[in-house]
Scaffold this active site. Sequence first.
Site, short mmCIF file in Angstrom:
data_model
loop_
_atom_site.label_atom_id
_atom_site.label_comp_id
_atom_site.label_asym_id
_atom_site.label_seq_id
_atom_site.Cartn_x
_atom_site.Cartn_y
_atom_site.Cartn_z
N ASP A 38 0.79 -1.24 0.00
CA ASP A 38 0.00 0.00 0.00
C ASP A 38 0.82 1.29 0.00
OD1 ASP A 38 -1.53 -2.13 0.85
OD2 ASP A 38 -2.14 -1.22 2.73
N1 DQQ Z 1 -2.23 -3.77 3.90
C1 DQQ Z 1 -3.66 -3.81 3.96
C2 DQQ Z 1 -3.99 -2.90 5.09
C3 DQQ Z 1 -2.90 -3.15 6.04
C4 DQQ Z 1 -1.71 -3.32 5.16
C5 DQQ Z 1 -4.29 -3.42 2.66
C6 DQQ Z 1 -0.70 -4.28 5.71
O1 DQQ Z 1 -5.23 -3.13 5.66
O2 DQQ Z 1 -2.71 -2.07 6.96
O3 DQQ Z 1 -3.58 -3.93 1.54
O4 DQQ Z 1 0.43 -4.40 4.85
#
Ligand code: DQQ
Length: 497
Positions: A38
Amino acid sequence: MTSPTPAATSAATPHTGASNPTHRPRYHFLPAANWMNDPNGMIYWQGVYHMFYQYNPTGAFWAPPYWGHATSTDLLHWQDEPIALSPEPGSYDEQGCWSGCAVDDGGVPTIIYTGVSQGRQRPCLATSHDGLRSWQKYAGNPIIPTPPDIDLLGAGAVVDFRDHAIWREDGVWHMIIGSGLRGVGGAVLLYRSADLRSWEYLHPLCVGNLAQGAPVSTGVMWECPQLLAAGDRHALVVSAYGDGIRYTLAMTGTYAQQRFTPQLIHRLDYGDDYFYAPQALIDGQGRTLMWGWLTEGRTTEAQQADGWSGVMSLPRVVALGQGGALCLAPAPELEALRGERLQLGPQPIGASATLASVRGDCLEIHARIDPGDADRCGVAVRCSDDGAERTRILFDRAAGQIGIDATQASASSSANNDARSGPLALAPGELLDLRIFVDRSVIEVFVNGRACCTGRVYPTRPDSLGIQLFAEGGEAALAELQAWEMRSIWGAPAAER
Ligand code: DQQ
């Protein structure tokens, strides 16, 4: 848990990325090597775009995440910065510094992220006092010790509690956290604070409905929520997850009395999780710019063999469309990457015609097509000379769908080779307008200013560079096609990664 302390990813770090560069994008951002997911903490600070991202510095696989960091002054070229946040063994974030946001707290850059330990997800804070280069975690972390006990109100127990977006309203900080209510659906929980450290729970900003199937299912949990102003409305963007789905949802509607009421809901990108967990910032021009994580469409073995996984999308300008949907368009800055322009058309489109003058795996193509009486038509990219490999950007007029058909994209058994699409209806006389960005394994398509679709493709053939126009079940016509070779953002080939 062992937590290696890697050297910061800095401009001085040798690029140890792709052993095999075939699929590695040249004008999209990705770290020199290893895993990213992300976008986090996207913020425009004193004329500089800061991009943080979920990062595993130890390999091309997900592990308790760090926050990587890169900066840009032109939205195109990115400079690696030292790692911003690292999980601390034995602490509240030993299982990772998960996603979050960055805000300007009276001149102090401040990050709120999700610290994870013993499976518990809790908001944590860090500040920088050297211009966003190094970050100090707050001694009072975690700043919210437990999720709200809203089961008492009969709304269902909170199943997850992570990912943050913050804004200031009436002189008070407001924060939303991604969540889900057991048996109910995805939820976004609203808090407020005077100082970013002590928070009062208010209520859910918005709650989904597990039972909803049309126009789109909304999942078990909502990750990475963000509330954006969009025209005369607000938009709540969430990454819907669980119950077999994983895609970004945009809801547009009204924000009043600290509650969001959706009026329209749609998938933000028809490539589903090929554009996931997006985050937006507002820049110096007042534009809302969004980036998403482009997930891989190939096996974990293939990712690890290449030494990298995950790509950041191109910057997309967010706007409210005429029908009230949230629309994304490629940032105009991308035009600076264009090489020489090639122009074609008008000309009829038969069953399939390979363009002799346009070839490549790093291209922007802008095609305007009259679908005529064809049932299906479009542009195929990454086509091998014998037609064995090809990826079709396909408008299916009968089905009213636009998408990327990658079912023949690759001869490799490690590639997904899938087809993803979503609704598109053209008004009478309206041309199909495709802006297609091809960057080796990445395809980003923007359709008629009101839809987009992202794909990942991994052709095996060195000659899978061809472009074709095609029409089926009738004749279509090309009104105009322009194409540009796109320059690498990493400079000379020797500096590429
Ligand atoms: N990736 C998710 C989120 C989390 C993160 C979404 C963890 O909910 O915080 O792709 O790598």
